[in-house]
Write a protein that holds these residues in place. Sequence first.
Motif, short mmCIF file in Angstrom:
data_model
loop_
_atom_site.label_atom_id
_atom_site.label_comp_id
_atom_site.label_asym_id
_atom_site.label_seq_id
_atom_site.Cartn_x
_atom_site.Cartn_y
_atom_site.Cartn_z
N ASN A 257 0.81 -1.23 0.00
CA ASN A 257 0.00 0.00 0.00
C ASN A 257 0.84 1.28 0.00
O ASN A 257 0.30 2.38 0.20
CB ASN A 257 -0.95 0.03 1.21
N GLU A 258 2.14 1.18 -0.23
CA GLU A 258 2.97 2.38 -0.26
C GLU A 258 2.58 3.30 -1.42
O GLU A 258 2.62 4.53 -1.29
CB GLU A 258 4.45 2.00 -0.36
N GLU A 259 2.21 2.70 -2.54
CA GLU A 259 1.83 3.50 -3.71
C GLU A 259 0.52 4.25 -3.46
O GLU A 259 0.42 5.45 -3.72
CB GLU A 259 1.70 2.61 -4.95
N ILE A 260 -0.48 3.54 -2.96
CA ILE A 260 -1.78 4.18 -2.77
C ILE A 260 -1.73 5.22 -1.66
O ILE A 260 -2.34 6.28 -1.75
CB ILE A 260 -2.89 3.12 -2.50
N TYR A 261 -0.96 4.94 -0.60
CA TYR A 261 -0.80 5.92 0.47
C TYR A 261 -0.01 7.14 -0.02
O TYR A 261 -0.30 8.28 0.35
CB TYR A 261 -0.09 5.29 1.67
N GLY A 262 1.01 6.88 -0.85
CA GLY A 262 1.80 7.99 -1.38
C GLY A 262 0.98 8.90 -2.28
O GLY A 262 1.06 10.13 -2.20
N ALA B 212 -20.23 11.01 1.30
CA ALA B 212 -20.88 9.91 2.03
C ALA B 212 -20.28 8.57 1.64
O ALA B 212 -20.02 7.71 2.50
CB ALA B 212 -22.38 9.93 1.73
N ILE B 213 -20.02 8.36 0.33
CA ILE B 213 -19.39 7.12 -0.12
C ILE B 213 -17.98 7.01 0.45
O ILE B 213 -17.55 5.92 0.88
CB ILE B 213 -19.38 7.06 -1.66
N GLY B 214 -17.27 8.13 0.46
CA GLY B 214 -15.92 8.11 1.03
C GLY B 214 -15.92 7.77 2.50
O GLY B 214 -15.10 6.96 2.98
N LEU B 215 -16.85 8.35 3.26
CA LEU B 215 -16.95 8.06 4.69
C LEU B 215 -17.31 6.59 4.92
O LEU B 215 -16.76 5.94 5.82
CB LEU B 215 -18.01 8.98 5.32
N TYR B 216 -18.20 6.06 4.09
CA TYR B 216 -18.58 4.65 4.20
C TYR B 216 -17.37 3.75 3.95
O TYR B 216 -17.14 2.78 4.69
CB TYR B 216 -19.69 4.34 3.18
N ASN B 217 -16.60 4.06 2.92
CA ASN B 217 -15.43 3.22 2.60
C ASN B 217 -14.37 3.31 3.68
O ASN B 217 -13.69 2.30 3.96
CB ASN B 217 -14.85 3.65 1.25
N ILE B 218 -14.20 4.47 4.27
CA ILE B 218 -13.22 4.61 5.35
C ILE B 218 -13.61 3.72 6.53
O ILE B 218 -12.78 2.98 7.08
CB ILE B 218 -13.10 6.09 5.78
N ILE B 219 -14.88 3.80 6.94
CA ILE B 219 -15.34 3.02 8.09
C ILE B 219 -15.36 1.53 7.76
O ILE B 219 -14.98 0.69 8.58
CB ILE B 219 -16.74 3.51 8.52
N GLN B 220 -15.78 1.20 6.55
CA GLN B 220 -15.96 -0.20 6.17
C GLN B 220 -14.63 -0.91 5.92
O GLN B 220 -14.46 -2.07 6.32
CB GLN B 220 -16.83 -0.26 4.92
N TRP B 221 -13.67 -0.24 5.27
CA TRP B 221 -12.50 -0.94 4.79
C TRP B 221 -11.21 -0.59 5.53
O TRP B 221 -10.40 -1.48 5.79
CB TRP B 221 -12.31 -0.68 3.29
N ASN B 222 -10.98 0.67 5.85
CA ASN B 222 -9.69 1.01 6.48
C ASN B 222 -9.81 2.30 7.27
O ASN B 222 -9.53 3.39 6.75
CB ASN B 222 -8.61 1.14 5.40
N PRO B 223 -10.22 2.25 8.54
CA PRO B 223 -10.34 3.47 9.36
C PRO B 223 -9.02 4.17 9.60
O PRO B 223 -8.99 5.33 10.02
CB PRO B 223 -10.93 2.94 10.68
N HIS B 224 -7.90 3.48 9.35
CA HIS B 224 -6.58 4.07 9.62
C HIS B 224 -5.98 4.74 8.38
O HIS B 224 -4.80 5.06 8.35
CB HIS B 224 -5.62 3.00 10.13
N VAL B 225 -6.80 4.94 7.36
CA VAL B 225 -6.28 5.55 6.14
C VAL B 225 -5.86 7.00 6.36
O VAL B 225 -5.11 7.57 5.55
CB VAL B 225 -7.34 5.47 5.02
N TYR B 226 -6.31 7.62 7.46
CA TYR B 226 -5.92 9.00 7.74
C TYR B 226 -4.41 9.16 7.89
O TYR B 226 -3.86 10.26 7.76
CB TYR B 226 -6.63 9.49 9.02
N LYS B 227 -3.72 8.04 8.18
CA LYS B 227 -2.26 8.11 8.31
C LYS B 227 -1.60 8.51 6.98
O LYS B 227 -0.49 9.04 6.98
CB LYS B 227 -1.72 6.75 8.76
N ALA B 228 -2.31 8.25 5.88
CA ALA B 228 -1.75 8.60 4.56
C ALA B 228 -1.63 10.10 4.36
O ALA B 228 -0.97 10.54 3.41
CB ALA B 228 -2.62 8.00 3.46
N LEU B 229 -2.26 10.89 5.23
CA LEU B 229 -2.15 12.35 5.10
C LEU B 229 -0.77 12.86 5.51
O LEU B 229 -0.43 14.01 5.23
CB LEU B 229 -3.23 13.03 5.95
N SER B 230 0.01 12.03 6.17
CA SER B 230 1.35 12.43 6.58
C SER B 230 2.24 12.63 5.36
O SER B 230 2.24 11.79 4.44
CB SER B 230 1.95 11.38 7.50
#
Length: 788
Positions: free
Chosen positions: A57-62, A233-251
């Motif tokens: 997931n380095e590419e998608i997070y980057g 709304a779709i984005g919020l659903y995907n965050i909760i459903q699939w990866n709540p820790h995706v906020y780390k990619a903002l670093s």
Amino acid sequence: MDLNFGRCCGSRKKESWRSVLLLAYQSLGVVYGDLSISPLYVFKSTFAEDIQHSETNEEIYGVMSFVFWTLTLLPLLKYVFIVLRADDNGEGGTFALYSLICRHVKVSLLPNRQVADEALSTYKLEHPPEKNHDSCVKRYLEKHKWLHTALLLLVLLGTCMVIGDGLLTPAISVFSAVSGLELNMSKEHHQYAVIPITCFILVCLFALQHFGTHRVGFVFAPIVLTWLLCISAIGLYNIIQWNPHVYKALSPKYMFMFLRKTRVSGWMSLGGILLCITGAEAMFADLGHFNYAAIQIAFTFLVYPALILAYMGQAAYLSRHHHSAHAIGFYVSVPKCVHWPVLMIAILASVVGSQAIISGTFSIINQSQSLGCFPRVKVIHTSDKIHGQIYIPEINWMLMILCIAVTIGFRDVKHLGNASGLAVMAVMLVTTCLTSLVIVLCWHKPPILALAFLVFFGSIELLYFSASLTKFREGAWLPILLSLFFMIVMFVWHYTTIKKYEFDLQNKVSLEWLLALGPSLGITRVPGIGLVFTDLTSGIPANFSRFVTNLPAFHRVLVFVCVKSVPVPFVPPAERYLVGRVGPVDHRSYRCIVRYGYRDVHQDVDSFETELVSKLADFIRYDWHKRNQEDDTARSNESSSESRLAVIGTVAYEIEENLQPESVSIGFTTVESMEDVIEMAEVVPTATVRRVRFAVEEDRYEEEGSSASAEAEAELRSELRDLVAAQEAGTAFILGHSHVKAKQGSSVMKRLAVNFGYNFLRRNCRGPDVALKVPPVSLLEVGMVYVV
């Protein structure tokens, strides 16, 4: 009493906030349509070829980190908090920045400049320069004439890239929205369905342009608002459903990890990431339709959070679904139960986003035409109530043909994205350069501050621009080719227009020649008003002398009309007309200069003729009132020359200016010395403005006229009667029908540009009579050959 005052202030403030919020809501449909649909194609374009989505997931997070910081630094920080403040009387865009610079520094290439233009209320300098702290940048710019041409070329480059974006954005927006059908169709059927459906929608979009956006504009804002709420709304659903820790990619560390792993491929993929800011320039370009607070509120509190949630939702979904590259896209992250409603909303949002950029293209071409940088085209104003909503038939059908050709030729988001990304980033670079000049020259900030702005934002944009250039053979060649073509057209037109003005300036006839025309030479005065159109603001144009030579007669009332553009967005109607006498009173000759801003609506011929005669009558009353207060010596001096021009509005006032055109040299061969053609004498630092508190109402004059001599009053009434009789006899419009050719000994490039380029454009664009909407029965054309 204090309580009532408090209530009034409170209600006014409440009403003000209501209007701002309403404008913020309306701006969604006009300003943010293009920017809001970028989630449709950013990830798909980024992962199209250069990089692969791996298990780490380095590419998608980057990519997510790049998207977040790009949206934060460029649209939010640069545009919302800095660039939007560089408005020109509330107007934004490339030409607004250029006109703002031209008013503070003498770098304008407009040929017929006057000191009187600086007396306009909209010409005011919000930050007057201090004489003791004259900027070294200002002195350097004014000293080197080639920089004036370079600045114009920079503005034309930005304009041409906007035109290129006007045909690329509809193609990529509608194509990306319709491509959502691929999840519900086989590959064979999808291949033959998406292109025809996209072309059909594009044809309908361009075919409906002549109705004007105001007729369907009321549904634009709800569509974009629904789309923004939908993707968030779709984005919020995907965050909760699939990866709540995706906020780390903002670093920001993930950006460096991304580039360290992908190296050159990651750098090349930035050409897809930059598509997340397509449409950001519209915030500034459409500033005139709304205001700073409305656009700032709409983006900061709705558009920006919705886009971040949408991109984070896609990243969260993709971080748990490691498909092959061709499966990466917006629609794969949409839950199946809402796929069809989202597809319909996406298509509607893409149409709205395309509409915004098409309207912006019409607007910027109209501005270019007003400043003499584009061939004359037919401009139709589609709304009497909403200013600035226009339709240009020739440009509309040309954009439609090119847009459909690009869609059929490229057939995929990758090539369309490469082309669109280069155009977007070029416009942003031009805006950054011009804003840095505004910081120094207009805001009078230290040069180090402007340099910091230029280096910080310019380096980010150059990084993306360089990545786009690497895709030259994969679609990025298209905006370069289009901008080169339009720049050649605009520069040839502007250059030859200036050369024509130089020819008129050198071949104008003296006032003594006009005054000598009379019955002794076989010249007769025929009934009616003769309107002689010219670009000159003083002297008698050569086309009129040619007219009298071939037809020894001219009208009883003669008016030399100069319709000119000034570097301001709007000219107040009360300050539009500058009127003066040409020769003595009994000659019945006048000069009228009609001034328009680059966003003003030009009047049709009927209202123009009526208003012109009204202004002449007002000037005659004002002039006789002034003459009654002057002595005989001043009166006799004015009779042998052109009188001072007076601004005729609700209150008349004079402007004394000693601006006389110098003789100019035509022996230059370099483009850099173009300004030498239009160089004027040094402008008087403080133009004397003598305001006369004289209302032009007839009743008031009659009260004051009772004390005037009976002879003067009789002469006044006689002149007014002559004007009315001439109007009843009819008005003739005398225009020059020009053919331009390069003089002997000119370079090959100049002969190609003038003899072939300009004359081809002149024959195939609208003539001045069509632009002025002159009826054929009232038109007199005088053939002129310009040797430049």
